[in-house]
Design an enzyme around this catalytic site. Structure first.
Site, PDB file in Angstrom:
ATOM      1  N   SER A   1       0.854  -1.193   0.000  1.00  6.05           N
ATOM      2  CA  SER A   1       0.000   0.000   0.000  1.00  6.05           C
ATOM      3  C   SER A   1       0.886   1.239   0.000  1.00  6.05           C
ATOM      4  CB  SER A   1      -0.872   0.013   1.263  1.00  6.05           C
ATOM      5  OG  SER A   1      -1.419   1.287   1.482  1.00  6.05           O
TER       6      SER A   1
ATOM      7  N   TYR B   1      -1.790  -0.204   9.912  1.00  7.13           N
ATOM      8  CA  TYR B   1      -1.901  -0.717   8.538  1.00  7.13           C
ATOM      9  C   TYR B   1      -0.658  -0.319   7.746  1.00  7.13           C
ATOM     10  CZ  TYR B   1      -3.912  -1.471   3.855  1.00  7.13           C
ATOM     11  OH  TYR B   1      -4.145  -1.888   2.558  1.00  7.13           O
TER      12      TYR B   1
END
Ligand SMILES: NC(=O)c1ccc[n+]([C@@H]2O[C@H](COP(=O)([O-])OP(=O)(O)OC[C@H]3O[C@@H](n4cnc5c(N)ncnc54)[C@H](OP(=O)(O)O)[C@@H]3O)[C@@H](O)[C@H]2O)c1
Length: 239
Positions: free
Chosen positions: A139, A152
């Protein structure tokens, strides 16, 4: 490949199937996985083997690699697609959610790579002009910090690092790894943010699928450690 029942993973599975790859696909929820397998084999005509597995259970992760090895005896592309994310300010993130994100996004990916590496090396040795690839869905939050996505982002930074370690240890033997690092992609995972970012302003699943497919076509002489895919304009470098 993991995380293949929905979203980006399902898109990549569809395209790899069409390109002629036999597939082992995995996710937790068996019914949806079975439906994905049926749809994939209708579209691709190739072999599609669903293996339900929970990435938080190490025995499931090992069973997944074994199931693929027993069926095919080779592994050209390992896609690390399964992932979870929770949004919360750093100070309010629970340790339980920290553990869950690290278990699925990092620990399972590490165990998969560790257990699949001998098979990837064997495949690369038998096909030296192509090698074997690991493709991780990381990501952009693993590269640039995003408010409320501290854990995350940390898991995805670790995944990017894992890909670099694969390249450091195995790319001389034809096994290379690429971390694809997108901003928001229009899938179930970004449903929580749709009230402030319209889906049509998000990256398309197909954009990520194109990147993944391109990686599979590279010769072992070209290693691409990571690919950043960002939304345009003011969103450059943001999730
Ligand atoms: N969408 C985005 O904006 C975006 C951006 C950057 C990176 N990514 C990354 O890209 C990957 C795919 O994202 P997506 O948007 O396609 O997500 P998604 O639509 O939510 O799909 C997630 C997939 O992972 C599986 N999964 C989740 N938890 C699992 C577990 N514990 N064990 C096994 N499988 C599990 C899900 O199946 P089950 O629920 O049945 O297990 C599903 O197949 C993720 O790693 C995500 O972090 C997404």
């Amino acid at each position: 490949m993991t995380g293949a029942s929905r979203g980006i993973g399902r898109g990549i599975a569809r395209r790899l199937g069409k390109a002629g790859y036999d597939l082992t696909i995995s996710a937790r929820e068996g019914t949806r996985l079975q439906q994905a397998a049926e749809e994939l084999s209708d579209i691709t005509g190739g072999s599609v083997h669903p293996v339900a597995a929970d990435m938080t259970a190490e025995k499931d992760v090992s069973r997944l690699v074994r199931a693929h090895d027993e069926r095919h005896g080779r592994l050209d592309v390992l896609v690390l697609g399964a992932g979870v994310g929770f949004s919360a300010p750093l100070a309010q993130t629970s340790k339980r959610r920290y553990d869950l994100q690290f278990d699925v996004n990092v620990r399972a990916a590490f165990v998969l790579v560790q257990e699949a590496l001998p098979l990837l090396r064997k495949t690369a040795a038998g096909r030296p002009e192509h090698g074997a690839k690991v493709i991780a869905l990381a990501s952009i939050t693993g590269l640039f910090a995003e408010p409320d996505l501290a854990v995350y982002g940390a898991t995805k930074a670790a995944l990017i690092s894992l890909c670099q370690s694969v390249n450091a240890e195995a790319s001389d033997d034809g096994v290379s790894a690429t971390a694809i690092c997108p901003g928001y992609v229009d899938t179930d995972m970004t449903a929580w943010v749709r009230d402030r970012i319209e889906p049509r302003r998000m990256i398309r699943v197909d954009d990520i699928v194109e990147m993944a497919l391109a990686v599979t076509k590279l010769s072992p002489c070209a290693v691409v450690p990571d690919i950043t895919v960002t939304r345009p304009g003011r969103q450059l470098g943001r999730a």
